[in-house]
Write a protein that holds these residues in place. Structure first.
Motif, short mmCIF file in Angstrom:
data_model
loop_
_atom_site.label_atom_id
_atom_site.label_comp_id
_atom_site.label_asym_id
_atom_site.label_seq_id
_atom_site.Cartn_x
_atom_site.Cartn_y
_atom_site.Cartn_z
N UNK A 128 7.79 6.26 10.80
CA UNK A 128 8.68 7.26 11.42
C UNK A 128 9.89 6.57 12.05
N UNK A 129 9.67 5.43 12.66
CA UNK A 129 10.78 4.67 13.23
C UNK A 129 11.77 4.27 12.13
N UNK A 130 11.23 4.02 10.95
CA UNK A 130 12.06 3.61 9.80
C UNK A 130 12.55 4.81 8.98
N UNK A 131 12.29 6.01 9.46
CA UNK A 131 12.68 7.26 8.79
C UNK A 131 12.12 7.37 7.37
N UNK A 132 10.86 7.00 7.20
CA UNK A 132 10.25 7.07 5.87
C UNK A 132 8.81 7.57 5.92
N UNK A 133 8.44 8.22 7.03
CA UNK A 133 7.04 8.61 7.24
C UNK A 133 6.49 9.61 6.22
N UNK A 134 7.37 10.37 5.59
CA UNK A 134 6.91 11.37 4.62
C UNK A 134 7.38 11.06 3.20
N UNK A 135 7.82 9.85 2.98
CA UNK A 135 8.33 9.46 1.66
C UNK A 135 7.17 9.07 0.73
N UNK A 136 7.43 9.05 -0.56
CA UNK A 136 6.39 8.59 -1.50
C UNK A 136 5.96 7.15 -1.23
N UNK A 137 6.88 6.31 -0.75
CA UNK A 137 6.50 4.94 -0.39
C UNK A 137 5.48 4.93 0.74
N UNK A 138 5.69 5.78 1.72
CA UNK A 138 4.74 5.88 2.83
C UNK A 138 3.40 6.37 2.32
N UNK A 139 3.41 7.32 1.41
CA UNK A 139 2.15 7.84 0.84
C UNK A 139 1.37 6.72 0.15
N UNK A 140 2.07 5.86 -0.57
CA UNK A 140 1.41 4.72 -1.20
C UNK A 140 0.83 3.81 -0.11
N UNK A 141 1.58 3.64 0.97
CA UNK A 141 1.09 2.84 2.10
C UNK A 141 -0.18 3.43 2.71
N UNK A 142 -0.17 4.72 2.95
CA UNK A 142 -1.36 5.38 3.53
C UNK A 142 -2.56 5.24 2.59
N UNK A 143 -2.34 5.47 1.30
CA UNK A 143 -3.43 5.35 0.32
C UNK A 143 -3.96 3.92 0.25
N UNK A 144 -3.05 2.96 0.35
CA UNK A 144 -3.48 1.56 0.34
C UNK A 144 -4.32 1.24 1.58
N UNK A 145 -3.92 1.77 2.71
CA UNK A 145 -4.69 1.53 3.94
C UNK A 145 -6.09 2.11 3.81
N UNK A 146 -6.21 3.30 3.25
CA UNK A 146 -7.53 3.91 3.04
C UNK A 146 -8.35 3.07 2.06
N UNK A 147 -7.71 2.60 0.98
CA UNK A 147 -8.40 1.74 0.02
C UNK A 147 -8.83 0.43 0.67
N UNK A 148 -7.96 -0.12 1.51
CA UNK A 148 -8.29 -1.36 2.22
C UNK A 148 -9.51 -1.16 3.11
N UNK A 149 -9.53 -0.07 3.86
CA UNK A 149 -10.69 0.21 4.71
C UNK A 149 -11.94 0.46 3.87
N UNK A 150 -11.77 1.00 2.68
CA UNK A 150 -12.90 1.14 1.77
C UNK A 150 -13.46 -0.23 1.39
N UNK A 151 -12.57 -1.17 1.10
CA UNK A 151 -13.02 -2.54 0.79
C UNK A 151 -13.74 -3.16 1.98
#
Length: 185
Positions: free
Chosen positions: A44-67
């Protein structure tokens, strides 16, 4: 202001004792949620919280926690490379997405989610129920000792443009205080 900080600090310490003390799924879920919230705030500070890049980031974080949950952390490098490859595709849409945005999105995953996951990972170790408290002692102790030393002794500014109230004396007080707390523990 001080009273509000004190009360919120007391509440956070109580929550930390309960959640970290319990460990297991409660700590894992809490760290996952805090990671996603932290990433959202960073993005949000970087003005990209709802962008597709952020979505990839969120999905990666969930995948990371899965690992982390399934003890597959040996595959984190593969996850990082895959994520960077997917995020790099957005660079081809220049000027809509810039290289800096890809770098920030990637950084957010491993800075926020990766670092916070270590609370759970340390707690899950054999002596983790004792070792995990060193993380809190060092971070909160450093912050508190730096604040006190800076307020009482601070005369020489450390980085006046970046953080005008930080002092060299506070930095030294934080490191020394944190080390002493660790030794005492």
């Amino acid at each position: 202001m001080f009273a509000k900080r004190l009360i919120s600090g007391i509440i956070l310490v109580i929550l930390a004792i309960i959640i970290v003390g319990q460990g297991g799924l409660l700590l894992y879920g809490t760290m996952t949620a805090i990671s996603l919230i932290g990433m959202y705030e960073l993005y949000r500070v970087l003005n990209m919280e709802k962008s597709p890049l952020a979505a990839v980031g969120y999905l990666t974080a969930v995948a990371y926690y899965g690992l982390v949950w399934f003890e597959g952390t040996s595959h984190v490098t593969l996850l990082a490379i895959g994520t960077l490859m997917v995020m790099s595709l957005y660079v081809f849409q220049f000027p809509k997405y810039k290289t800096e945005e890809v770098a920030c999105a990637f950084f957010g995953v491993f800075y926020v989610a990766g670092m916070l996951s270590y609370l759970y990972q340390v707690r899950a170790m054999a002596d983790g129920k004792y070792l995990v408290w060193l993380i809190f002692l060092s971070s909160w102790g450093c912050d508190t000792c730096a604040y006190c030393a800076g307020m009482l002794l601070g005369k020489h500014r450390l980085a006046p443009v970046l953080s005008p109230k930080k002092s060299i004396e506070g930095a030294v007080g934080g490191v020394v205080g944190s080390a002493l707390l660790g030794c005492i523990y």
